[in-house]
Design a protein around this motif. Structure first.
Motif: not given
Lengths: 376, 353
Positions: A119, A153-154, A186
């Motif tokens: 990420v 998280t995103l 992403s």
């Protein structure tokens, strides 16, 4: 607070220009992923020694070797040298080309373990990154589940200007046999925004996902009802969703779990989760998750405690401007990460007490820009 | 007997069913009161765990349960619980169970009454939050926006349209594009005569109209003549091949002129002491002005000068170095040409034999 087995990384003789070419030395298997992230983003080679030297299973574990293989797959031109006994390795990082990749994760850790590495790297690739991971979507050993990553998280990255990240759960799979599959994609950004988040706000919404694989779907309902019993008294706007996959898409092993997320009026998120790894009774799992969430909310701040390191990393990589954020109690992972960031990126944080167990952290960004991104 | 059968039939919750089955298996003699007490005890334990009361979750044997039931006789406290099912959770079986259990509870007197509210409200919630559920379980973090960061919801619309322009991060670029757009619209509405808006429907017509109007404004053309000069430029009298030949010749001429000028001038590049010559006067520039053809056209081959057969082949043989060479086949066929493949005049041919 002494952290056993931690050695400060060698910094060389001060911050001279040659320090940028010196290899960073770290020790022990702990904090491995955050050190790999720092290595790849800063472009400096690292050497990690003393990995489980006294253990019966000496050196790197299989899932860690799998992690290094993933690093090799998503970077271009990187070299990894692992010693014979596996107790040390050297990583010379390459660039991040992006593109489409597929990886089968080791079943020793959940997919969240590997995603936590991907990420922070994904927005800085040359092309938008799309990765398909196979493995365990549930949780193993306090790793994040894919639900947590998707719902917590995103969205945390939204405040840095990284939107349109996507995590699709195609199949679920619980420990120990796995069988889950997810797709993570992403966009790429050139710069990160500077944040000034100092107001935690009041919790207004509670959401949650309860999943179950290869067991009766009632298990998910039972977890939901148990969690509701505790949380209803606090926040009326509570919706807990059940996400039951059936047949092929439910993996190979039975399991269930629940993830709870609390959102405040200023869009800060706190989350907690629990799964069948801790208890075989769904009601206990639901109750445990609810209590962990309450504890998490009590520690306060604007950032979920398991995502503190991510927010700090992006604050440090931001534009050359002062960014501020309010945190609750800092975990030991976060503290060690700040030390590692100072060694690799040269960023220091100013910590001021903001009353009622809250800390205001501010730093000057290094002005990191995505040099890999093509100029079209 | 009948009552106990009914009791056994309505229990739908799987775990309680299991416990009741187990306890039924244990007590072979089927004493009704023991069975019912055991099942009720199990149900109570279940309820306590579900609602999170702080009790140690030890198992309770049916005998103990029966004992406890006998001692707590007058406990008629009814606990109202709001059991709102979540979105998809409440199945039909669950709803039936809950309403049936309230019946069962009502029958015996010495039991804590637990009343479950109907799940109709749960169903309403299910339909209301269906969109929310879809948004929440969606893979895209931007679609979780309704949940996550509502302040960026306005940005998401713009973001989708701007998806192609990912390089325009800066505010300046954004405002420049806005200005360009405004200028374009101004040109269309104010600068052009109103008749063109109705006649120039196609994009190419609009383009020509605007370019023509700009030429008029810049005094390169007479008023009213702008687009006609453009049209003249596009409708050439020559064929494509000849046009390409003209372009090639012009380029060569320009190249030689440039070299001459550079050799003659005192400074590098085209120029005199006084300054740069106006390129419009000396000839066509390399860059395309309005209506000037440059560049490769469709069907334009790269011509290599010096490869051209000069003179006297008359369609057969090779003429090189002043010699016309004929192959045996050509002679054999008389004046027949060598057949084989497409022939392009001017293109180098590699022939074997």
């Amino acid at each position: 607070m002494a952290i056993q087995g931690e050695i400060f990384p060698d910094k060389g003789k001060g911050r001279s220009t040659s320090a940028a070419q010196e290899i960073l030395r770290f020790s022990s298997h702990r904090f491995l992923r955050q050190r790999l992230v720092l290595c790849i983003l800063s472009g400096r080679s690292i050497r990690v020694d003393n990995i489980r030297p006294d253990d019966v299973h000496v050196g790197l574990r299989d899932y860690e070797i799998n992690l290094l293989r993933l690093v090799e797959r998503i970077t271009n031109g990187s070299t990894i040298d692992i010693s014979v006994t596996g107790t040390s390795f050297v990583l010379h990082p390459g660039i991040l080309p992006g593109g489409r990749h597929t990886h089968t994760c080791h079943l020793g850790r959940s997919i969240g373990y590997y995603l936590e590495l991907l990420v922070p790297l994904a927005p800085f690739c040359k092309k938008p990154l799309t990765v398909t991971l196979h493995g365990i979507t549930g949780s193993v050993n306090t790793d994040l589940t894919v639900d947590s990553i998707r719902t917590v998280t995103l969205p945390h990255l939204h405040m840095f200007g990284i939107e349109d990240m996507e995590l699709k759960i195609i199949k679920r799979g619980s420990a120990p046999l796995g069988g889950g599959e997810i797709t993570f994609s992403s966009p790429i950004v050139r710069h990160l925004k500077t944040i000034q988040v100092v107001d935690p706000g009041k919790i207004g919404k509670l959401r949650g996902i309860a999943y179950s694989t290869r067991v009766s779907p009632q298990f998910a309902n039972r977890m939901v009802e148990a969690a509701r019993g505790i949380l209803n008294t606090f926040v009326p706007d509570t919706y807990l969703y059940t996400d039951v996959f059936k047949g092929e898409e439910s993996g190979k092993s039975p399991g269930f779990g629940i993830t709870l997320v609390a959102q405040s009026s200023t869009y800060t998120l706190h989350s907690a989760e629990s799964s069948s790894a801790t208890s075989r009774i769904p009601e206990e799992v639901g109750v445990r998750a609810a209590r962990l969430l309450l504890k998490e909310v009590q520690s306060g701040g604007c950032v979920d405690s398991r995502h503190q390191w991510l927010v700090l990393l992006f604050m440090a990589l931001g534009k050359e401007d002062v960014g501020k954020c309010l945190f609750g109690q800092l975990t030991s992972n976060t503290v060690q990460f700040m030390r590692d960031m100072q060694a690799s990126l040269g960023v220091r944080f100013r910590i001021t007490d903001a009353g009622s167990n809250l800390l205001l952290l501010s730093c000057l960004g290094v002005g990191y820009s995505n040099v890999n991104k093509r100029v079209d | 007997m009948a009552k106990s059968d009914k009791v056994r039939k309505v229990h739908g919750i799987s775990s309680v069913q299991k416990i009741s089955k187990a306890s039924a298996a244990l007590s072979d003699d089927d004493d009704d009161y023991d069975d019912k007490a055991a099942m009720l005890a199990a149900l109570q334990a279940h309820g306590r765990v579900m609602f999170g009361f702080n009790e140690p979750l030890n198992g309770e044997s049916s005998a103990q349960g029966a004992l406890r039931m006998a001692t707590s006789s007058d406990d008629q406290g009814s606990v109202d619980e709001d059991s709102e099912g979540d979105g998809e959770g409440s199945s039909e079986g669950g709803a039936a169970d809950e309403s049936d259990e309230s019946e069962v509870e009502g029958h015996s007197s010495a039991v804590q009454e637990v009343v479950f509210a109907g799940t109709s409200r749960g169903r309403d919630d299910a339909s209301l939050s269906k969109n929310e559920r879809r948004a929440f379980l969606n893979g895209k973090s931007s679609k979780l926006l309704g949940f996550a960061s509502g302040e960026t919801s306005t940005d998401s619309g713009r973001k989708r349209r701007r998806d192609a322009d990912e390089d325009d991060d800066d505010e300046d670029d954004q405002s420049n594009r806005k200005l360009d757009k405004t200028l374009h619209e101004m040109l269309l509405t104010n600068l052009l005569p109103s008749s063109t808006l109705s006649t120039a429907r196609r994009p190419i017509d609009k383009q020509k109209a605007i370019s023509g109007r700009l030429l008029e404004l810049a005094k390169y053309e007479l008023p009213g003549q702008g687009s006609s000069s453009l049209s003249k430029a596009s409708f050439s009298t020559h064929s494509a091949k000849i046009r390409t030949g003209i372009i090639h010749a012009r380029d060569k001429r320009e190249e030689e002129a440039r070299k001459e000028a550079e050799a003659a001038s005192w400074v590098r590049g085209i120029g005199t002491v006084s300054g740069k010559k106006k390129t419009t006067e000396t000839g066509r520039q390399r860059r395309a002005g309005v209506g000037v053809e440059v560049g490769k056209k469709k069907g334009m081959e790269s011509r290599k000068d010096g490869e051209r057969d000069r003179g006297l082949t008359m369609g057969i043989g090779k003429f090189r170095n002043g010699m016309l060479s004929l192959s045996q086949r050509e002679i054999a066929r008389g004046s027949a040409k060598v057949s084989g493949g497409p022939r392009f005049k001017g293109k180098k041919r590699s022939r074997k034999g």
